[in-house]
Design an enzyme around this catalytic site. Sequence first.
Site, PDB file in Angstrom:
ATOM      1  N   HIS A  34      -7.834  -4.927  -1.768  1.00  0.00           N
ATOM      2  CA  HIS A  34      -6.715  -4.270  -1.107  1.00  0.00           C
ATOM      3  C   HIS A  34      -6.051  -5.150  -0.049  1.00  0.00           C
ATOM      4  O   HIS A  34      -6.419  -5.121   1.122  1.00  0.00           O
ATOM      5  CB  HIS A  34      -7.140  -2.944  -0.477  1.00  0.00           C
ATOM      6  CG  HIS A  34      -5.963  -2.054  -0.170  1.00  0.00           C
ATOM      7  ND1 HIS A  34      -5.183  -1.496  -1.146  1.00  0.00           N
ATOM      8  CD2 HIS A  34      -5.426  -1.647   0.992  1.00  0.00           C
ATOM      9  CE1 HIS A  34      -4.225  -0.771  -0.586  1.00  0.00           C
ATOM     10  NE2 HIS A  34      -4.351  -0.864   0.708  1.00  0.00           N
ATOM     11  N   SER A  40       0.822  -1.198   0.000  1.00  0.00           N
ATOM     12  CA  SER A  40       0.000   0.000   0.000  1.00  0.00           C
ATOM     13  C   SER A  40       0.866   1.262   0.000  1.00  0.00           C
ATOM     14  O   SER A  40       1.725   1.429  -0.848  1.00  0.00           O
ATOM     15  CB  SER A  40      -0.955  -0.037   1.185  1.00  0.00           C
ATOM     16  OG  SER A  40      -2.006   0.861   0.991  1.00  0.00           O
ATOM     17  N   ASP A  60      -9.597  -3.151  -6.391  1.00  0.00           N
ATOM     18  CA  ASP A  60      -9.070  -2.348  -5.291  1.00  0.00           C
ATOM     19  C   ASP A  60      -9.594  -0.912  -5.398  1.00  0.00           C
ATOM     20  O   ASP A  60      -9.288  -0.199  -6.351  1.00  0.00           O
ATOM     21  CB  ASP A  60      -7.541  -2.352  -5.338  1.00  0.00           C
ATOM     22  CG  ASP A  60      -6.912  -1.825  -4.053  1.00  0.00           C
ATOM     23  OD1 ASP A  60      -7.572  -1.065  -3.343  1.00  0.00           O
ATOM     24  OD2 ASP A  60      -5.767  -2.200  -3.785  1.00  0.00           O
TER      25      ASP A  60
END
Length: 658
Positions: A621, A490, A576
């Site tokens: 995610h 991330s 995502d």
Amino acid sequence: MQQKSKLFLQALKYSIPRLGKCMQKQHLNHYNFADHYYDRIKLKKCHLTKCLQDKPTISELARNIPSRSFSCKDFLPIKQENKDSLSENMDAFEKVRTKLETQPQEEYEIINAEVKHGGFVYYQEGCCLVRSKDEEEWVKDEEEEDVLFYTFQRNLRCHDVYRATFGDNKRNERFYTEKDPSYFVFLYLTKDSRFLTINIMNKTTSEVWLIDGLSPWDPPVLIQKRIHGVLYYVEHRDDELYILTNVGEPTEFKLMRTAADTPAIMNWDLFFTMKRNTKVVDLDMFKDHCVLFLKHSNLLYVNVIGLADDSVRSLKLPPWACGFIMDTNSDPKNCPFQLCSPIRPPKYYTYKFAEGKLFEETGHEDPITKTSRVLRLEAKSKDGKSVPMTIFHKTDSEDLQKKPLLVHVYGAYGMDLKMNFRPERRVLVDDGWILAYCHVRGGGELGLQWHADGRLTKKLNGLADLEACIKTLHGQGFSQPSLTALTAFSAGGVLVGALCNSNPELLRAVTLEAPFLDVLNTMMDTTLPLTLEELEEWGNPSSDEKHKNYIKRYCPYQNIKPQHYPSIHITAYENDERVPLKGIVNYTDKLKEAIMEHAKDTGEGYQAPNVVLDIQPGGNHVIEDSHKKITAQIKFLYEELGLDSTSVFENLKKYLKF
């Protein structure tokens, strides 16, 4: 879930976007980040009146733990030190009272505030209502109706609060709406179940409303209107509110106290202060004690405050411990929790208030304690700042310079680098790898200022810290560039991508998961769900030319150029919503073009790096427990570093239970 006061962690968790927003679940009971907190229904339900009476006993699990006691020498009395800190900080706090009181109120709206009855609290983070079979306590109100409070997300954000009744007089009413798109809402029930709190937050500011459990359908009461830069979170005990807040100087968390019927900031009294460079991990309230879980100088501590006499005991926890896991608990006599590290599974501990001692689970000792070492080192960044690192390796390793090194980094949103147990990390250490966790600025390991020094126009500090950490590791004999890999997920992808552009010679390989790589274009697109929430982390390039130019200096996508890069493996997810797939694909395409251009200029014989983009179908995610993903990443690392992977995959199968 009747849980300790995980207020600020929960708040940060909701405010972390591309961290992703997959940090701690409501409670960290398994330290498993596979279940993204936005993808699960987390609920907390409790009868607000009944729970004011006798508490249930501690869980069978904690109650049956065989124990051994720590000696009293492990406790470090700090009551006098805290009094000195109070004196030093009192004047500074008094100076800000008047200024704070005059700050303007942000936008909010109370709708249908007059409702008749109540009883339960739910947390919801999906788009449907689900009841927890493990924690149901259904009772009837005076009119024989069940009532709940709840909120749910739209576009990755919760902004409405509802209350609903069931039975013959079914009703579902929205009574609070947050209008500011940079704020979100979450609900919390105080540990004693007396108050439901409605928490309105963005990354730097918060506001809390109270609903009294004894009259749950009265209009909510505001504690303190939001003031830019002031965070606060609330617990309750014996008609007093305990407020964890960063108000005053220094701008780190402090514990305040005030009467529940006079909650405004002008009535807050400073109760307890933390040392500088201390991260408040969690706070738990009990009948006669307040327990603070802290991280100081990269080590874990528990401070137990006696609320009757304001006494304080500070307990330094075992040096191998890197993270807390809080246990559900309703027993006022004990405070259970777990400790873990990236290579060591969670271990149970219980602090018993009556005995003033910490008891550790006994039994079979994990062999990793004898076969591995944990080191706490520091690197000096360009500006002289000391950057902490946590390092793991086998005790019998010889010539560490020839061992492979896997470096971990995050450095955003004030969140700590994940130090939870992961079986694949343990397998790597068993196979001879060195693991290094770099706690760079922008993260939260050293408190709020550590985050402030690595966000907005100080984001390059985190990059300098990462570079210094890797050079320090190599300089002290831990591996070498040809055997060094770097991993992140991330928002950690920002620093990794930036380092690949600026100092690719430090690395041989990189693995990234759902990485944030196109900061500039993403933050310019205000139609994306998280852009407005993240302005205070990355800046506003749409309206601020200074922010735009600064982001251009480090943005991974913007700074790709023809040069030699390390090999890169990227795992991305088709659906995502937090890190747009488009930005990852664009980054990968541009990187491949730059590599091809460099290869042409270099001539024959040049060994171009591999760039792998693995797009997982579905997903939302970061799915950490995916065996396929873990296997692919480890296979990539072994191949790129030229290592024999025969034994590692056999061991991996045992841990992951293929």
